[in-house]
Design a protein around this motif. Structure first.
Motif, short mmCIF file in Angstrom:
data_model
loop_
_atom_site.label_atom_id
_atom_site.label_comp_id
_atom_site.label_asym_id
_atom_site.label_seq_id
_atom_site.Cartn_x
_atom_site.Cartn_y
_atom_site.Cartn_z
N VAL A 26 -34.85 -38.50 -34.08
CA VAL A 26 -33.15 -38.26 -32.65
C VAL A 26 -32.55 -39.80 -32.97
O VAL A 26 -32.84 -40.70 -32.25
CB VAL A 26 -33.03 -37.88 -32.00
N VAL A 27 -31.54 -39.68 -33.71
CA VAL A 27 -30.88 -41.13 -33.92
C VAL A 27 -29.20 -40.85 -32.64
O VAL A 27 -28.97 -39.96 -33.41
CB VAL A 27 -30.11 -41.74 -34.86
N LEU A 28 -29.22 -41.39 -32.34
CA LEU A 28 -27.76 -41.84 -31.62
C LEU A 28 -26.83 -42.97 -31.85
O LEU A 28 -27.05 -43.84 -31.72
CB LEU A 28 -28.22 -41.78 -29.44
N THR A 29 -25.44 -42.45 -32.01
CA THR A 29 -24.83 -43.65 -32.44
C THR A 29 -23.34 -43.79 -31.29
O THR A 29 -23.29 -42.40 -30.43
CB THR A 29 -23.93 -42.83 -33.51
N ASP A 30 -23.40 -45.33 -30.33
CA ASP A 30 -22.41 -45.03 -30.01
C ASP A 30 -21.40 -45.08 -30.15
O ASP A 30 -21.30 -45.31 -30.79
CB ASP A 30 -23.15 -45.74 -28.76
N ALA A 31 -20.32 -45.35 -28.90
CA ALA A 31 -18.59 -46.12 -29.27
C ALA A 31 -18.64 -46.68 -30.14
O ALA A 31 -17.69 -46.88 -30.63
CB ALA A 31 -18.10 -45.37 -27.93
N ALA A 32 -19.03 -47.82 -29.89
CA ALA A 32 -19.11 -49.22 -31.03
C ALA A 32 -19.96 -48.95 -32.12
O ALA A 32 -20.25 -50.46 -32.89
CB ALA A 32 -20.21 -49.94 -29.33
N GLY A 33 -20.35 -48.05 -32.80
CA GLY A 33 -20.96 -47.75 -33.69
C GLY A 33 -22.04 -48.31 -33.71
O GLY A 33 -23.22 -48.03 -34.87
N GLY A 34 -23.04 -48.19 -32.44
CA GLY A 34 -24.14 -48.99 -32.51
C GLY A 34 -25.43 -47.68 -32.38
O GLY A 34 -25.36 -46.99 -32.39
N ALA A 35 -26.75 -47.93 -33.48
CA ALA A 35 -27.51 -46.56 -33.32
C ALA A 35 -28.72 -46.65 -32.60
O ALA A 35 -28.81 -48.36 -32.70
CB ALA A 35 -27.05 -46.73 -34.64
N SER A 36 -29.26 -46.35 -31.95
CA SER A 36 -30.79 -46.35 -31.04
C SER A 36 -31.46 -44.83 -31.53
O SER A 36 -30.92 -43.63 -31.67
CB SER A 36 -30.27 -46.03 -29.20
N THR A 37 -32.56 -44.96 -31.09
CA THR A 37 -33.92 -44.15 -32.11
C THR A 37 -34.62 -44.18 -30.90
O THR A 37 -34.53 -44.73 -30.17
CB THR A 37 -34.26 -44.65 -32.91
N VAL A 38 -34.75 -42.53 -30.56
CA VAL A 38 -35.36 -42.04 -30.09
C VAL A 38 -36.60 -42.43 -29.88
O VAL A 38 -37.20 -41.92 -31.34
CB VAL A 38 -34.88 -40.83 -29.67
N THR A 39 -37.66 -42.75 -29.14
CA THR A 39 -38.74 -43.08 -29.44
C THR A 39 -40.02 -41.94 -28.93
O THR A 39 -41.08 -42.59 -28.73
CB THR A 39 -38.89 -44.33 -29.34
#
Length: 191
Positions: free
Chosen positions: A157-170
């Motif tokens: 699962v990868v979350l993309t924020d309003a700024a276009g940054g991505a974070s992976t659920v680990t």
């Protein structure tokens, strides 16, 4: 095998099944983090208490305290928190993080609320919602009023924020008495 390990294995299996991918061996660091979190949460407390019990969240706990959100996140809930680790906060320049935690706690509060969702959204539910949403991704409304977009990328699962940054659920489904925590590798930014 303890309940947390089973829950993590089940969530990973569901996520991979939904994508039609093959299961990969967990990375040693992810397994160690999951085992540590399982031990720390044997007696489940609130989201704040669970985070306080895991040294990987010391920066998050300090930020929640600085922003005055400890009481809220210890409340009845339920809440789903996408919790950045210390390493995730380490990606933010130290001067910026210091400014947020000492002088600009309102902005810090907005950033932290961007990581919180109302309700108890476990990994299986999130994965199914992403699958049902298709290629556009699943939109998640946060308590801060912003949105995140969740997609499955290579079984994660990868979350993309309003700024276009991505974070992976680990790591997923860390139980708390007032909700659930999913561990992420990058701090999400509302704008």
């Amino acid at each position: 095998m303890n309940k947390m390990t089973l829950a993590l294995a089940s969530a990973a299996s569901l996520a991979l099944t939904a994508c039609g991918g093959e299961a990969e061996e967990p990375m040693a660091d992810d397994t160690a983090m999951a085992d540590q979190m399982a031990n720390d949460t044997a007696e489940t407390g609130t989201i704040v208490e669970v985070a306080q019990g895991d040294s990987q969240f010391s920066t998050l706990v300090s930020a929640v305290t600085a922003a005055g959100l400890g009481e809220t996140l210890s409340g009845e809930g339920p809440f789903t928190v996408f919790a950045p680790t210390n390493d995730a906060f380490g990606k933010i320049p130290e001067a910026t993080l210091t400014e947020l935690t000492t002088n600009d706690t309102e902005t810090l509060g907005n950033i932290l609320q961007y990581h919180v969702v109302e309700g108890n959204v476990d990994a299986a539910t999130l994965t199914q919602a992403i699958t049902d949403a298709g290629d556009a991704g699943y939109t998640i409304n946060t308590v801060g009023g912003g949105t995140l977009t969740a997609n499955l990328v290579d079984g994660n699962v990868v979350l993309t924020d309003a700024a276009g940054g991505a974070s992976t659920v680990t790591a997923t489904d860390v139980a708390a008495s007032n909700g659930v925590i999913h561990v992420i590798d990058t701090v999400l930014m509302p704008q």
